[in-house]
Scaffold this active site. Structure first.
Site, PDB file in Angstrom:
ATOM      1  N   GLU B  33      -9.388  -6.528 -10.001  1.00 38.52           N
ATOM      2  CA  GLU B  33      -8.234  -5.959  -9.296  1.00 38.52           C
ATOM      3  C   GLU B  33      -7.633  -4.850 -10.148  1.00 38.52           C
ATOM      4  O   GLU B  33      -7.383  -5.042 -11.326  1.00 38.52           O
ATOM      5  CB  GLU B  33      -7.208  -7.065  -9.029  1.00 38.52           C
ATOM      6  N   HIS B  51      -2.349 -13.891  14.223  1.00 39.01           N
ATOM      7  CA  HIS B  51      -2.535 -13.523  15.618  1.00 39.01           C
ATOM      8  C   HIS B  51      -3.420 -14.540  16.343  1.00 39.01           C
ATOM      9  O   HIS B  51      -4.335 -15.106  15.747  1.00 39.01           O
ATOM     10  CB  HIS B  51      -3.175 -12.137  15.718  1.00 39.01           C
ATOM     11  N   ARG B 312      -2.402   0.524   6.937  1.00 39.25           N
ATOM     12  CA  ARG B 312      -3.586  -0.155   7.475  1.00 39.25           C
ATOM     13  C   ARG B 312      -4.817   0.638   7.052  1.00 39.25           C
ATOM     14  O   ARG B 312      -4.878   1.841   7.273  1.00 39.25           O
ATOM     15  CB  ARG B 312      -3.510  -0.216   8.994  1.00 39.25           C
ATOM     16  N   ILE B 336     -10.529  -3.175   7.061  1.00 41.62           N
ATOM     17  CA  ILE B 336      -9.888  -4.429   7.474  1.00 41.62           C
ATOM     18  C   ILE B 336      -8.417  -4.147   7.789  1.00 41.62           C
ATOM     19  O   ILE B 336      -7.522  -4.438   7.016  1.00 41.62           O
ATOM     20  CB  ILE B 336     -10.044  -5.529   6.407  1.00 41.62           C
TER      21      ILE B 336
END
Ligand SMILES: Cc1cc2nc3c(=O)[nH]c(=O)nc-3n(C[C@H](O)[C@H](O)[C@H](O)COP(=O)(O)OP(=O)(O)OC[C@H]3O[C@@H](n4cnc5c(N)ncnc54)[C@H](O)[C@@H]3O)c2cc1C
Ligand SMILES: Cc1cc2nc3c(=O)[nH]c(=O)nc-3n(C[C@H](O)[C@H](O)[C@H](O)COP(=O)(O)OP(=O)(O)OC[C@H]3O[C@@H](n4cnc5c(N)ncnc54)[C@H](O)[C@@H]3O)c2cc1C
Lengths: 294, 477
Positions: B33, B51, B312, B336
């Protein structure tokens, strides 16, 4: 559950004054709860002078001024002072829950005085757009960092709002060798005392922009600057009036709001209702005893 | 050189879910990372919605993974003790003309396998969503929608993966990748790792990572979403998640419930160029407020107590999840965008499958710790339990953050669980996330962090190098 004649929440000037005044009026079972490790509230970080001019006819700093009353408080019998005691719950029948290292207690107050002070409005409350980097402080946090912790938040400062704390901090940063680039005030005139405008800002030649606001904060990791813009009398932005100021620090001095979450938790809409008759008399005395001069 | 079976690039929710899934098998795994802490990318700045699978094209990969993720997340959150809550969602129509679109959405969602959908009428809405605009005429009701704390999910997945042997190396940006005969050589500024398989789940930067192995067949465009958080006092402003009818590239501006109780309104959707631009705008605020008020007229600007923007990672319409034959052993998990948070556990299963198909031997460990010790948050337990905790460890009684009631003990726990920055503490504990935004507790937090991590106060940061809080310590003079 134990019951106390008088419980005071908050050991700032208001809470201390209430305790002393209640004692002078014959109350002998008083519990003063303060979440900090010391009494005095905000005065501890107000190391500038100007306190006590009226009451003591002396020019004292905040901590000195508070110190005199704290000394008096300690000399009185029947007042229990509980530090590091954080009141976390209050119900409508004046039952309080507080946390302290090592214990959680619940007590009932016959009479309750809430003297929890206030907090500063934040950048978020006035919805300033832009990036969210490090380097945006409430003026009071900057004051605490410098005056209590001995840490300098930044070197090039822009102050948003001309409240007293912001003005006082302008001078404080200068004395620490930082540069204060501007004070930005959306209104036509300062919210602060004229004395502070003159002695903390004008005398040092710091530019004060009235009828201006911050349009945007810039900086990915740390503040790099602000975009400012002129507004008209209806506080709408005037197109084309924008300019940029580079800085590494922004202080917010846009007003205070009361810490009344506990009172709200107890379901009180009209805050006055929470004071008993006795306490009201004490509070009345408080008002006379405590006129914070600054 | 350190050698692994699998190296995962990016510790967002996707990388973390893959890491945890693979940690059940006898594999040597490292997650790399670039940021100081994991989960500081897209995964911390989103709507936090699990969702149900509605608003996706019936034949899309993201739709399929979303429906599957919605089921899997329940199991995972149960195992890890993450705060998932099923709230249900309503996609609201404001005129009779919009009703056919509701029916269309219902049909598409049913093809994807979204369960228990129904159309509810005005009377139902009045009764179950009393603050909803009187203009609302009907809604598509999806009861399986839910909410989760996205950052706590990432932390919990990561911590559980580590418990099961995965290494996470933060502050290690991948700079380039070399393909040798049997291995990929992955270069970071201060280290080089070797791995047989590489999984690229680098979020906004997945296109750059993919190019490092010579696969240049997609590009990521950030699509910004600004979100505005409302005061907790408005917690019960809605009972469900509220959506308007979706527009071309977005689900529109929503009225959201969050795991922390504060309602939230947003997000906007705007294609931008800068992958680091997380600024909010007056324009965004105005747009979101207008749209949110159309649904809940009583929302006002003064309810807003905080705001942020997320990006996004968009690469075309759908997710890109594939083994790249051009660079055998390299798996792209890119583009993604939403509903990536929901889909993450399903993505992890898909990736496990791809690894298996491409020659990785997957043998289950005898012992997999699927549960995690639950983390104590004073604000979510009754006083009777707090009382016992305080007796056991006095520092539970030492409140550091006044707005959210976070104790010294919780702060120290967060640091020992991996928090290295003030934001890391904030997202793990909520300290500084309340009404005063840290005006009260910042100095105390700085001192605790400095002490626990043995740092000078001048090196305490908001979210990593460059975001130091103060410039000078008088003691250093
Ligand atoms: C940053 C700042 C700077 C200021 N500077 C000046 C100045 O220079 N001159 C001036 O005249 N005024 C100044 N003020 C205004 C100042 O608030 C008042 O002058 C004065 O301090 C008010 O006294 P108080 O006792 O009401 O509040 P405070 O001094 O704030 O005291 C309240 C006390 O209550 C305690 N408390 C709060 N909640 C709880 C709880 N739940 N449980 C237990 N204890 C609790 C707090 O820890 C605090 O000690 C300043 C205010 C701020 C915020
Ligand atoms: C405004 C908004 C709202 C959303 N709402 C929802 C929602 O309600 N429900 C839902 O399901 N989804 C939602 N999403 C989508 C969801 O947030 C994402 O799909 C998901 O977080 C993507 O996770 P990730 O792990 O792929 O990306 P990230 O979290 O960005 O993880 C990628 C990681 O890779 C690291 N990295 C990058 N380059 C390198 C390098 N060179 N070396 C090492 N590490 C590197 C990054 O630092 C980062 O930590 C929303 C997104 C946005 C922006």
């Amino acid at each position: 559950m134990t019951e106390r004649d008088l419980v005071i929440v908050g050991g700032g000037p208001a809470g201390i004054a209430a305790a002393i005044a209640a004692h002078e009026n014959g109350v002998r079972d008083i519990l003063l709860l303060e979440r900090d490790q010391y009494l005095g509230g905000i005065l501890n970080q107000c190391i500038h002078t100007g306190f006590g001019l009226g009451y003591f006819k002396e020019n004292l700093t905040g901590p000195e001024y508070a110190g005199r009353f704290i000394e008096k408080l300690h000399s009185l019998k029947g007042i229990e002072i509980s530090l590091s005691s954080f009141v976390v719950n209050l119900t409508s029948d004046k039952t309080l829950t507080y946390l302290k290292p090592g214990m959680l207690s619940t007590i009932r107050a016959k009479v309750l005085i809430m003297a929890t002070g206030c907090r500063e409005k934040t950048r978020e409350m006035v919805h300033i757009a832009g990036d969210r980097p490090a380097g945006v402080f409430s003026a009071g946090l900057a004051q605490k960092l410098i005056n209590i912790e001995g840490l300098l938040p930044g070197n090039e400062v822009v102050i948003v709002g001309s409240g007293d704390i912001g003005l006082i901090m302008a001078r404080r940063f200068l004395l620490e060798g930082a540069e204060v680039k501007a004070v930005i005030e959306i209104q036509k005139e300062s919210r602060g005392l004229i004395r502070n405008v003159v002695q903390c800002v004008k005398d040092f030649g710091i530019p004060l922009y009235f009828r201006h606001k911050i349009a945007k904060i810039r900086g990915k990791d740390r503040v790099e600057g602000v975009d400012i813009v002129k507004v008209d009398d209806a506080l709408n932005e005037i197109p084309g009036s924008g300019s940029k100021i580079s800085c590494d620090t922004i202080l917010m001095s846009v007003g205070l709001i009361p810490e009344n979450e506990l009172v709200e938790m107890a379901g009180v809409k009209d805050v006055n209702k929470i004071f008993g008759r006795e306490a009201c008399r004490a509070i009345f005395k408080v008002a006379k005893l405590w006129k914070i001069e600054n | 050189m350190k050698t692994y079976d699998v190296v995962i690039i990016g510790a967002g929710v996707v990388g973390a879910a893959i890491g945890r899934e693979l940690s059940q098998y006898k594999l040597n795994i490292a997650i790399l990372e670039k940021d100081q802490e994991h989960g500081f990318g897209v995964s911390k700045s989103n709507s936090g919605i699990i969702h149900p699978g509605t608003q996706n094209p019936p034949n899309s990969l993201k739709g399929r993974l979303c429906v599957q993720g919605n089921v899997l997340i329940r199991k995972i959150s149960h195992e890890l003790g993450v705060d998932f809550k099923e709230t249900g969602e309503l996609i609201v129509a404001f005129s009779r003309e919009e009703i056919p679109r509701l029916l269309g959405l219902k049909k598409e969602a049913e093809q994807l396998g979204v369960p228990w959908l129904s159309i509810v009428d005005k009377t139902w809405l009045r009764k179950n969503e009393p603050n909803l605009s009187k203009e609302a005429v009907a809604a598509l009701y999806a009861p399986t929608a839910g909410i989760i704390s996205p950052y706590r999910l990432v932390y919990d997945l990561c911590e559980n993966a580590v418990r099961n042997g995965v290494e996470i190396h933060t502050a290690n940006p991948v700079k380039n990748i070399l393909k040798t005969d049997r291995y990929f050589e992955i270069n970071m500024p201060n280290d080089t790792f070797r791995s047989r398989y590489v999984i690229n789940s680098a979020g906004l930067f997945a296109d750059e990572i993919s190019r490092m192995v010579g696969v240049n067949n997609f590009q990521i465009t950030p699509r910004k979403g600004e979100e505005f958080i409302l005061d907790k006092k408005r917690e019960h402003i809605t009972n469900h998640l509220l959506f308007p009818l979706p527009q071309k590239d977005t689900k529109g501006v929503l009225v959201i419930k969050t795991a922390d109780g504060n309602p939230m309104i947003g997000p906007t959707a705007e294609d931008i160029n800068d992958k680091n631009d997380l600024s909010t705008s007056d324009n965004g605020l105005a747009k979101v407020l207008t749209a949110a008020k159309k649904m809940i007229p009583s929302i006002s600007e003064s309810d807003i107590i905080a705001y942020f923007a997320g990006l996004r990672p968009v690469a075309g319409e759908d997710f890109i999840i594939r083994h790249e034959d051009k660079a055998a052993g390299f798996i792209n998990v890119a583009g993604i965008q939403s509903p990536g948070l929901t889909a993450a556990p399903a993505i992890a299963l898909l990736v496990r499958g791809l690894l298996g198909e491409n020659g990785l031997t997957l043998k289950r460990k005898l012992l997999f710790h699927k549960h995690r010790k639950e983390i104590t948050h004073l604000f979510s337990i009754p006083f009777s339990i707090t009382q016992k905790l305080v007796k056991k460890d006095p520092s539970y009684g030492d409140i550091v953050c006044r707005c959210e009631m976070i104790s010294h003990k919780e702060i120290r726990d967060a640091i020992s669980r991996g928090a290295k920055t003030l934001d890391g503490i904030k997202f793990r504990t909520r300290a500084q996330a309340g009404r005063c935004h840290g005006s009260f507790c910042t100095t105390r937090l700085m001192k605790i962090l400095a002490q626990e991590r043995k740092l000078p106060l001048t090196r305490v940061t908001k979210r990593g190098a460059g975001s130091e809080i103060v410039k000078k310590d008088r003691l250093d003079d």
